[in-house]
Scaffold this active site. Structure first.
Site, PDB file in Angstrom:
ATOM      1  N   LYS A 186      21.742   7.775  70.888  1.00 56.54           N
ATOM      2  CA  LYS A 186      21.773   9.239  71.625  1.00 56.54           C
ATOM      3  C   LYS A 186      22.467   9.994  70.414  1.00 56.54           C
ATOM      4  O   LYS A 186      23.620  10.012  70.194  1.00 56.54           O
ATOM      5  CB  LYS A 186      22.460   9.649  72.857  1.00 56.54           C
ATOM      6  CG  LYS A 186      22.312  10.734  73.246  1.00 56.54           C
ATOM      7  CD  LYS A 186      23.137  11.332  74.427  1.00 56.54           C
ATOM      8  CE  LYS A 186      24.500  12.185  73.710  1.00 56.54           C
ATOM      9  NZ  LYS A 186      23.966  13.454  73.141  1.00 56.54           N
ATOM     10  N   GLU A 262      35.505   5.863  66.551  1.00 51.88           N
ATOM     11  CA  GLU A 262      35.698   6.462  65.668  1.00 51.88           C
ATOM     12  C   GLU A 262      36.092   8.021  66.151  1.00 51.88           C
ATOM     13  O   GLU A 262      35.028   8.755  66.128  1.00 51.88           O
ATOM     14  CB  GLU A 262      34.628   6.531  64.388  1.00 51.88           C
ATOM     15  CG  GLU A 262      34.369   5.233  63.786  1.00 51.88           C
ATOM     16  CD  GLU A 262      33.598   4.807  62.477  1.00 51.88           C
ATOM     17  OE1 GLU A 262      32.978   6.060  62.207  1.00 51.88           O
ATOM     18  OE2 GLU A 262      33.468   3.822  62.147  1.00 51.88           O
ATOM     19  N   CYS A 296      35.337  14.491  59.794  1.00 54.90           N
ATOM     20  CA  CYS A 296      36.724  13.920  60.397  1.00 54.90           C
ATOM     21  C   CYS A 296      37.909  13.543  59.554  1.00 54.90           C
ATOM     22  O   CYS A 296      38.924  13.801  59.740  1.00 54.90           O
ATOM     23  CB  CYS A 296      36.217  12.777  61.281  1.00 54.90           C
ATOM     24  SG  CYS A 296      35.790  11.312  60.385  1.00 54.90           S
ATOM     25  N   GLU A 395      43.283  19.370  66.308  1.00 55.64           N
ATOM     26  CA  GLU A 395      42.115  19.529  65.120  1.00 55.64           C
ATOM     27  C   GLU A 395      41.247  20.863  65.199  1.00 55.64           C
ATOM     28  O   GLU A 395      40.824  21.073  66.654  1.00 55.64           O
ATOM     29  CB  GLU A 395      41.186  18.021  65.484  1.00 55.64           C
ATOM     30  CG  GLU A 395      40.102  17.922  64.657  1.00 55.64           C
ATOM     31  CD  GLU A 395      39.099  16.817  64.807  1.00 55.64           C
ATOM     32  OE1 GLU A 395      38.842  16.594  66.187  1.00 55.64           O
ATOM     33  OE2 GLU A 395      38.924  16.150  64.259  1.00 55.64           O
TER      34      GLU A 395
HETATM   35  P1  NAD Z   1      31.780  15.040  70.963  1.00 55.50           P
HETATM   36  O1  NAD Z   1      32.903  14.097  71.594  1.00 55.50           O
HETATM   37  O2  NAD Z   1      31.894  16.485  71.484  1.00 55.50           O
HETATM   38  O3  NAD Z   1      30.353  14.410  71.083  1.00 55.50           O
HETATM   39  C1  NAD Z   1      29.795  13.477  70.462  1.00 55.50           C
HETATM   40  C2  NAD Z   1      28.880  12.592  71.146  1.00 55.50           C
HETATM   41  O4  NAD Z   1      29.493  12.328  72.570  1.00 55.50           O
HETATM   42  C3  NAD Z   1      27.686  13.669  71.445  1.00 55.50           C
HETATM   43  O5  NAD Z   1      26.485  12.979  71.413  1.00 55.50           O
HETATM   44  C4  NAD Z   1      27.738  14.123  73.069  1.00 55.50           C
HETATM   45  O6  NAD Z   1      26.668  14.453  73.538  1.00 55.50           O
HETATM   46  C5  NAD Z   1      28.389  12.776  73.310  1.00 55.50           C
HETATM   47  N1  NAD Z   1      29.213  13.083  74.752  1.00 55.50           N
HETATM   48  C6  NAD Z   1      29.710  13.919  75.038  1.00 55.50           C
HETATM   49  N2  NAD Z   1      30.540  13.797  76.216  1.00 55.50           N
HETATM   50  C7  NAD Z   1      30.191  12.509  76.523  1.00 55.50           C
HETATM   51  C8  NAD Z   1      30.517  11.794  77.824  1.00 55.50           C
HETATM   52  N3  NAD Z   1      31.026  12.197  78.839  1.00 55.50           N
HETATM   53  N4  NAD Z   1      29.784  10.501  77.875  1.00 55.50           N
HETATM   54  C9  NAD Z   1      28.740  10.062  76.834  1.00 55.50           C
HETATM   55  N5  NAD Z   1      28.496  10.745  75.945  1.00 55.50           N
HETATM   56  C10 NAD Z   1      29.020  11.931  75.638  1.00 55.50           C
HETATM   57  O7  NAD Z   1      32.004  15.297  69.371  1.00 55.50           O
HETATM   58  P2  NAD Z   1      31.349  16.143  68.538  1.00 55.50           P
HETATM   59  O8  NAD Z   1      31.828  17.633  68.735  1.00 55.50           O
HETATM   60  O9  NAD Z   1      29.889  15.983  68.397  1.00 55.50           O
HETATM   61  O10 NAD Z   1      32.105  15.836  66.944  1.00 55.50           O
HETATM   62  C11 NAD Z   1      33.131  16.348  66.408  1.00 55.50           C
HETATM   63  C12 NAD Z   1      34.319  15.045  66.703  1.00 55.50           C
HETATM   64  O11 NAD Z   1      33.976  14.061  66.331  1.00 55.50           O
HETATM   65  C13 NAD Z   1      35.814  15.653  66.050  1.00 55.50           C
HETATM   66  O12 NAD Z   1      36.455  15.470  66.653  1.00 55.50           O
HETATM   67  C14 NAD Z   1      35.577  14.577  64.930  1.00 55.50           C
HETATM   68  O13 NAD Z   1      36.924  14.685  64.204  1.00 55.50           O
HETATM   69  C15 NAD Z   1      34.917  13.348  65.317  1.00 55.50           C
HETATM   70  N6  NAD Z   1      34.520  12.665  64.322  1.00 55.50           N
HETATM   71  C16 NAD Z   1      34.910  11.256  64.049  1.00 55.50           C
HETATM   72  C17 NAD Z   1      34.617  10.559  63.088  1.00 55.50           C
HETATM   73  C18 NAD Z   1      35.263   9.164  62.715  1.00 55.50           C
HETATM   74  O14 NAD Z   1      34.733   8.469  61.886  1.00 55.50           O
HETATM   75  N7  NAD Z   1      36.437   9.159  62.947  1.00 55.50           N
HETATM   76  C19 NAD Z   1      33.420  10.832  62.662  1.00 55.50           C
HETATM   77  C20 NAD Z   1      32.834  12.027  62.795  1.00 55.50           C
HETATM   78  C21 NAD Z   1      33.312  12.916  63.883  1.00 55.50           C
HETATM   79  O1  6OD Z   2      31.581   7.504  55.391  1.00 58.51           O
HETATM   80  C1  6OD Z   2      31.564   6.914  56.453  1.00 58.51           C
HETATM   81  O2  6OD Z   2      31.192   5.816  56.529  1.00 58.51           O
HETATM   82  C2  6OD Z   2      32.162   7.617  57.585  1.00 58.51           C
HETATM   83  N1  6OD Z   2      32.188   6.801  58.810  1.00 58.51           N
HETATM   84  C3  6OD Z   2      32.360   8.741  57.527  1.00 58.51           C
HETATM   85  C4  6OD Z   2      33.027   9.544  58.666  1.00 58.51           C
HETATM   86  C5  6OD Z   2      33.250  10.840  58.622  1.00 58.51           C
HETATM   87  C6  6OD Z   2      33.483  11.748  59.576  1.00 58.51           C
HETATM   88  O3  6OD Z   2      33.291  12.864  59.834  1.00 58.51           O
END
Ligand code: NAD
Ligand code: 6OD
Length: 491
Positions: A186, A262, A296, A395
């Site tokens: 998804k 992640e 992130c 964040e």
């Molecule tokens: P989000 O958690 O709002 O959404 C991510 C996904 O989860 C979307 O597809 C959303 O539809 C789905 N989702 C939301 N609520 C849900 C639920 N209750 N059940 C199942 N699915 C659900 O995150 P975002 O706003 O899309 O992304 C930004 C966040 O992601 C930031 O906090 C960022 O730091 C984090 N992020 C972390 C990494 C990492 O590698 N650590 C990488 C990228 C983004």
């Molecule tokens: O480079 C990657 O493999 C990775 N997972 C990056 C994540 C970035 C977060 O926004």
């Protein structure tokens, strides 16, 4: 004709349908939602809105495919399919970069040079890795021989964020397929287009029907929760916000799914006075504002040792002011639009909060002048906040950084660790011993010294504390996407 017009004439936004059991499909009730371009605020197309019924169909197809031809492929055969997917992504790099930029608001050039090539590399890397992996074996004197085998986990649910849509989806899908699983993916509701094209690419590369399935939709009470609650989904890999991670953990608990997380970060960028400031600033511009700060790993908490604090700020502000902000398709654009109106409001809310908390906006803090449409926020540098200000601790996930001075190594380590997050850090110093000493004390999963976002896909990637659970990358990905069984033979 300008490069921009040429690209936009050739590649149009697409409507996005689910991909289930090898076919594109509408939602059963034909429900759709608008796909909005964050750089123009215009509706670009329609996205099928999936829910429980579509997820049920996708999971059934994925379960059936686990027993189909996919399971009988040799490692070399699976590897060559993965390689082909990577090649086909590269063949369509311009198209995918255009769609990615339209969906996210990120500069087209970034999508073209980073997101899409890396998506292809994810497949190429795991294609190679798959054919070179071994398993453990132990001979216990003359008594027994123990060896382990890896088997697929089963049906893997993949829930993805919007910031690096294809890069992060393929970072999960490539090892998932390499290990012989099937998938129900998804994408984030804001960024459905590249995943929709990827489904077609996978089919063309020879992935059997049902092995990959794609359901569009929202998170709670929608396609997202239908995946996390589904009894026939064996594992869920999730990238997104920490609080969403908690909701998913709760939903996945009754069926005890294997989870990989992640999550969010508030990463310290620690600059000691002995570092090379020009090099620091060149990389800090990226670690602060790349992808509008929506990575992130962005180093949004900058700590500078007091002797170079003023000089750093002066140079950093001057270089930030040179960044071209605006139309993602304009040549030279370095900072595009943030993902959505909601996110635009949220990030601006933090800028207002910073002022209330006593912060000083050194640059940015507003929209670019003369740009009426699009969710644009100028790169924003804030000083004067205390270590406990909310803008320093929470964040923001936008083009906003805070800068604080420090006097001692102990003080900066304490401040860097004073957070629930534990994803990444950068440490700038030319003192080798200090680099090791500080690196060993910062409580994060990913530590860069004198660099940022330099990736080698063999290394463990993931966060500590509330920034994640588990590691992916190289063998760590295989540990998540496979089940190890040990076999003991009495000698
Ligand atoms: P989000 O958690 O709002 O959404 C991510 C996904 O989860 C979307 O597809 C959303 O539809 C789905 N989702 C939301 N609520 C849900 C639920 N209750 N059940 C199942 N699915 C659900 O995150 P975002 O706003 O899309 O992304 C930004 C966040 O992601 C930031 O906090 C960022 O730091 C984090 N992020 C972390 C990494 C990492 O590698 N650590 C990488 C990228 C983004
Ligand atoms: O480079 C990657 O493999 C990775 N997972 C990056 C994540 C970035 C977060 O926004």
């Amino acid at each position: 004709m300008q490069v921009k017009e040429k690209i936009l004439q050739k590649i149009q936004p697409i409507n996005c349908r689910h991909f289930i059991d090898g076919q594109y499909a509408d939602s059963i009730n034909l429900k759709t939602f608008d796909n909005i371009n964050p750089a123009t605020e215009e509706v670009m197309g329609q996205v099928a809105e999936g829910g429980k019924e579509e997820v049920d169909l996708a999971v059934a197809a994925a379960r059936k495919a686990l027993k189909g031809p996919w399971k009988d492929l040799s490692a070399r055969e699976r590897s060559s399919i993965l390689r082909k997917i990577g090649d086909l992504i590269l063949d369509r790099v311009e198209e995918l970069a255009t769609l990615e930029s339209m969906d996210t608001g990120k500069p087209y050039q970034m999508a073209l040079e980073i997101d899409i090539p890396r998506a292809a590399y994810n497949f190429h890397f795991f294609a190679d890795y798959l054919t070179s992996m071994g398993t453990e074996a132990y001979q216990q004197d003359q008594a027994a021989l123990h060896y382990s085998i890896r088997r697929p986990v089963g049906v893997v649910g993949m829930i993805n964020p919007w910031n690096l849509p294809l890069l992060l989806l393929t970072w999960k899908l490539a090892p998932c397929l390499a290990a012989g699983n099937t998938a129900v993916m998804k994408p984030a509701e804001w960024t459905p287009m590249s995943a929709t094209v990827l489904a077609e690419i996978c089919k063309e590369a020879g992935v059997p029907d049902g092995v990959i399935n794609l359901v569009h939709g929202f998170g709670p009470d929608s396609a997202g929760s239908a995946i996390t609650e589904h009894p026939d989904v064996d594992a869920v890999t999730f990238t997104g916000e920490t609080k969403t991670g908690s909701a998913i953990m709760k939903a996945a608990a009754p069926t005890l799914k294997k989870l990989s997380y992640e999550l969010g970060g508030k990463n310290p960028n620690i600059i000691f006075a002995d570092s090379d400031l020009d090099e620091v600033i060149e990389t800090t511009l990226k670690s602060s504002f790349m992808n509008q700060g929506e990575v992130c790993l962005c180093g949004s908490r900058i700590y500078v040792e007091r002797p170079v604090y003023d000089e750093f700020l002066e140079k950093f502000v001057a270089e930030t002011n040179k960044l071209q902000v605006g139309d993602p398709f304009e040549e030279g654009t370095k900072v595009g639009a943030v993902i959505s109106k909601e996110h635009y409001t949220r990030v601006n809310g933090y800028i207002e909060l910073a002022k209330e908390e006593g912060g000083k906006i050194l640059t940015g803090g507003t929209r670019p002048e003369g740009v009426d449409k699009g969710f644009y926020i100028l790169p924003t540098i804030i000083s004067g906040l205390g270590p406990h200000a909310r803008c320093v601790k929470e964040e923001i996930f936008g083009p906003v950084v805070t800068v604080l001075p420090f006097d001692t190594e102990e003080e900066v380590i304490e401040q860097a660790n004073d957070t629930h997050y534990g994803l990444g850090t950068t440490i700038w110093t030319n003192d080798l011993r200090r680099a090791h000493r500080v690196a060993h004390q910062i409580e994060v999963g990913i530590i860069w010294v004198n660099t940022w976002y330099l990736r080698d896909l063999r290394t463990p990637f993931g966060g500590m504390k509330q920034s994640g659970i588990g590691r992916e990358g190289g063998m760590h990905s295989f540990d998540f996407y496979s089940e190890l069984s040990n076999i003991t033979i009495k000698l």
